[in-house]
Write a protein that holds these residues in place. Sequence first.
Motif, PDB file in Angstrom:
ATOM      1  N   VAL A  58      24.159   9.791  -8.911  1.00  0.00           N
ATOM      2  CA  VAL A  58      24.174  11.066  -8.199  1.00  0.00           C
ATOM      3  C   VAL A  58      23.809  12.172  -9.180  1.00  0.00           C
ATOM      4  N   GLY A  59      22.882  13.022  -8.781  1.00  0.00           N
ATOM      5  CA  GLY A  59      22.439  14.119  -9.633  1.00  0.00           C
ATOM      6  C   GLY A  59      21.164  13.844 -10.404  1.00  0.00           C
ATOM      7  N   ASP A  60      20.725  12.574 -10.486  1.00  0.00           N
ATOM      8  CA  ASP A  60      19.462  12.280 -11.166  1.00  0.00           C
ATOM      9  C   ASP A  60      18.322  13.031 -10.484  1.00  0.00           C
ATOM     10  N   ALA A  61      17.384  13.531 -11.267  1.00  0.00           N
ATOM     11  CA  ALA A  61      16.183  14.181 -10.735  1.00  0.00           C
ATOM     12  C   ALA A  61      15.094  13.132 -10.553  1.00  0.00           C
ATOM     13  N   ILE A  62      14.437  13.161  -9.403  1.00  0.00           N
ATOM     14  CA  ILE A  62      13.362  12.230  -9.064  1.00  0.00           C
ATOM     15  C   ILE A  62      12.085  13.027  -8.898  1.00  0.00           C
ATOM     16  N   ARG A  63      11.030  12.593  -9.563  1.00  0.00           N
ATOM     17  CA  ARG A  63       9.727  13.244  -9.396  1.00  0.00           C
ATOM     18  C   ARG A  63       8.771  12.244  -8.734  1.00  0.00           C
ATOM     19  N   VAL A  64       8.309  12.636  -7.553  1.00  0.00           N
ATOM     20  CA  VAL A  64       7.377  11.818  -6.790  1.00  0.00           C
ATOM     21  C   VAL A  64       5.988  12.400  -7.017  1.00  0.00           C
ATOM     22  N   PRO A  65       4.973  11.553  -7.262  1.00  0.00           N
ATOM     23  CA  PRO A  65       3.627  12.071  -7.531  1.00  0.00           C
ATOM     24  C   PRO A  65       3.146  13.041  -6.444  1.00  0.00           C
ATOM     25  N   ALA A  66       2.432  14.076  -6.863  1.00  0.00           N
ATOM     26  CA  ALA A  66       1.970  15.135  -5.962  1.00  0.00           C
ATOM     27  C   ALA A  66       1.073  14.605  -4.845  1.00  0.00           C
ATOM     28  N   GLU A  67       0.333  13.544  -5.083  1.00  0.00           N
ATOM     29  CA  GLU A  67      -0.574  13.024  -4.057  1.00  0.00           C
ATOM     30  C   GLU A  67       0.162  12.266  -2.955  1.00  0.00           C
ATOM     31  N   HIS A  68       1.429  11.971  -3.138  1.00  0.00           N
ATOM     32  CA  HIS A  68       2.238  11.305  -2.113  1.00  0.00           C
ATOM     33  C   HIS A  68       2.622  12.335  -1.043  1.00  0.00           C
ATOM     34  N   PRO A  69       2.676  11.962   0.241  1.00  0.00           N
ATOM     35  CA  PRO A  69       3.061  12.928   1.282  1.00  0.00           C
ATOM     36  C   PRO A  69       4.424  13.584   1.044  1.00  0.00           C
ATOM     37  N   LEU A  70       5.323  12.914   0.338  1.00  0.00           N
ATOM     38  CA  LEU A  70       6.637  13.475   0.025  1.00  0.00           C
ATOM     39  C   LEU A  70       6.729  13.838  -1.455  1.00  0.00           C
ATOM     40  N   GLY A  71       5.589  14.162  -2.053  1.00  0.00           N
ATOM     41  CA  GLY A  71       5.537  14.499  -3.473  1.00  0.00           C
ATOM     42  C   GLY A  71       6.382  15.708  -3.830  1.00  0.00           C
ATOM     43  N   GLY A  72       6.872  15.719  -5.057  1.00  0.00           N
ATOM     44  CA  GLY A  72       7.666  16.835  -5.545  1.00  0.00           C
ATOM     45  C   GLY A  72       8.923  16.368  -6.238  1.00  0.00           C
ATOM     46  N   THR A  73       9.836  17.310  -6.466  1.00  0.00           N
ATOM     47  CA  THR A  73      11.076  17.016  -7.173  1.00  0.00           C
ATOM     48  C   THR A  73      12.226  16.902  -6.189  1.00  0.00           C
TER      49      THR A  73
ATOM     50  N   GLU B 197       0.819  -1.214   0.000  1.00  0.00           N
ATOM     51  CA  GLU B 197       0.000   0.000   0.000  1.00  0.00           C
ATOM     52  C   GLU B 197       0.853   1.265   0.000  1.00  0.00           C
ATOM     53  N   TRP B 198       2.079   1.176   0.497  1.00  0.00           N
ATOM     54  CA  TRP B 198       2.959   2.341   0.610  1.00  0.00           C
ATOM     55  C   TRP B 198       3.793   2.561  -0.644  1.00  0.00           C
ATOM     56  N   LYS B 199       3.814   1.598  -1.558  1.00  0.00           N
ATOM     57  CA  LYS B 199       4.653   1.726  -2.748  1.00  0.00           C
ATOM     58  C   LYS B 199       4.094   2.769  -3.707  1.00  0.00           C
ATOM     59  N   THR B 200       5.004   3.470  -4.387  1.00  0.00           N
ATOM     60  CA  THR B 200       4.606   4.520  -5.326  1.00  0.00           C
ATOM     61  C   THR B 200       5.526   4.489  -6.538  1.00  0.00           C
ATOM     62  N   PRO B 201       5.014   4.871  -7.702  1.00  0.00           N
ATOM     63  CA  PRO B 201       5.913   5.016  -8.852  1.00  0.00           C
ATOM     64  C   PRO B 201       6.661   6.345  -8.761  1.00  0.00           C
ATOM     65  N   ILE B 202       7.848   6.393  -9.330  1.00  0.00           N
ATOM     66  CA  ILE B 202       8.607   7.636  -9.424  1.00  0.00           C
ATOM     67  C   ILE B 202       9.043   7.826 -10.871  1.00  0.00           C
ATOM     68  N   GLN B 203       9.307   9.049 -11.229  1.00  0.00           N
ATOM     69  CA  GLN B 203       9.839   9.364 -12.555  1.00  0.00           C
ATOM     70  C   GLN B 203      11.283   9.814 -12.369  1.00  0.00           C
ATOM     71  N   VAL B 204      12.188   9.237 -13.158  1.00  0.00           N
ATOM     72  CA  VAL B 204      13.608   9.563 -13.054  1.00  0.00           C
ATOM     73  C   VAL B 204      14.046  10.263 -14.327  1.00  0.00           C
ATOM     74  N   GLU B 205      14.718  11.384 -14.147  1.00  0.00           N
ATOM     75  CA  GLU B 205      15.282  12.109 -15.274  1.00  0.00           C
ATOM     76  C   GLU B 205      16.782  12.183 -15.053  1.00  0.00           C
ATOM     77  N   GLY B 206      17.521  11.446 -15.844  1.00  0.00           N
ATOM     78  CA  GLY B 206      18.977  11.430 -15.741  1.00  0.00           C
ATOM     79  C   GLY B 206      19.564  11.198 -17.111  1.00  0.00           C
ATOM     80  N   THR B 207      20.829  11.420 -17.247  1.00  0.00           N
ATOM     81  CA  THR B 207      21.438  11.296 -18.569  1.00  0.00           C
ATOM     82  C   THR B 207      21.949   9.898 -18.859  1.00  0.00           C
ATOM     83  N   VAL B 208      22.433   9.183 -17.857  1.00  0.00           N
ATOM     84  CA  VAL B 208      23.001   7.855 -18.081  1.00  0.00           C
ATOM     85  C   VAL B 208      22.543   6.912 -16.975  1.00  0.00           C
ATOM     86  N   HIS B 209      22.184   5.670 -17.350  1.00  0.00           N
ATOM     87  CA  HIS B 209      21.854   4.644 -16.364  1.00  0.00           C
ATOM     88  C   HIS B 209      22.237   3.276 -16.908  1.00  0.00           C
TER      89      HIS B 209
END
Length: 108
Positions: free
Chosen positions: A72-87, A4-16
């Motif tokens: 290190v340096g990758d941007a993570i976007r957490v959905p806004a409805e999550h308590p820790l939502g944001g970038t 129930e606590w799991k959430t998807p995240i969006q990752v923006e990075g140049t290399v993985h």
Amino acid sequence: MMEEWKTPIQVEGTVHRDGDGYLVEESKPRLIGGCLIAPGQFTVPGLLDQAASERADETATLYLPRGITLSVGDAIRVPAEHPLGGTWRVEEPSSPWPRGTAVVISRR
């Protein structure tokens, strides 16, 4: 219950690394499901010394599924409805934990 606590995240990075371990340049954001985010510490507002102003306002730990690592340096976007939502930004290299990997993330 942990599902129930799991959430998807969006990752923006140049290399993985892909599933086979090869470095891949990413041209578009990628979605990673099944992540957990645990809150860390918060700074006290109003501190004016340089060291305090360079510190992150919030830190958290991002727990990722097996086989996923972030840079290190990758941007993570957490959905806004999550308590820790944001970038957020990845602050440290990925570390193993029993169910995958974990990274420290922060935002200012």
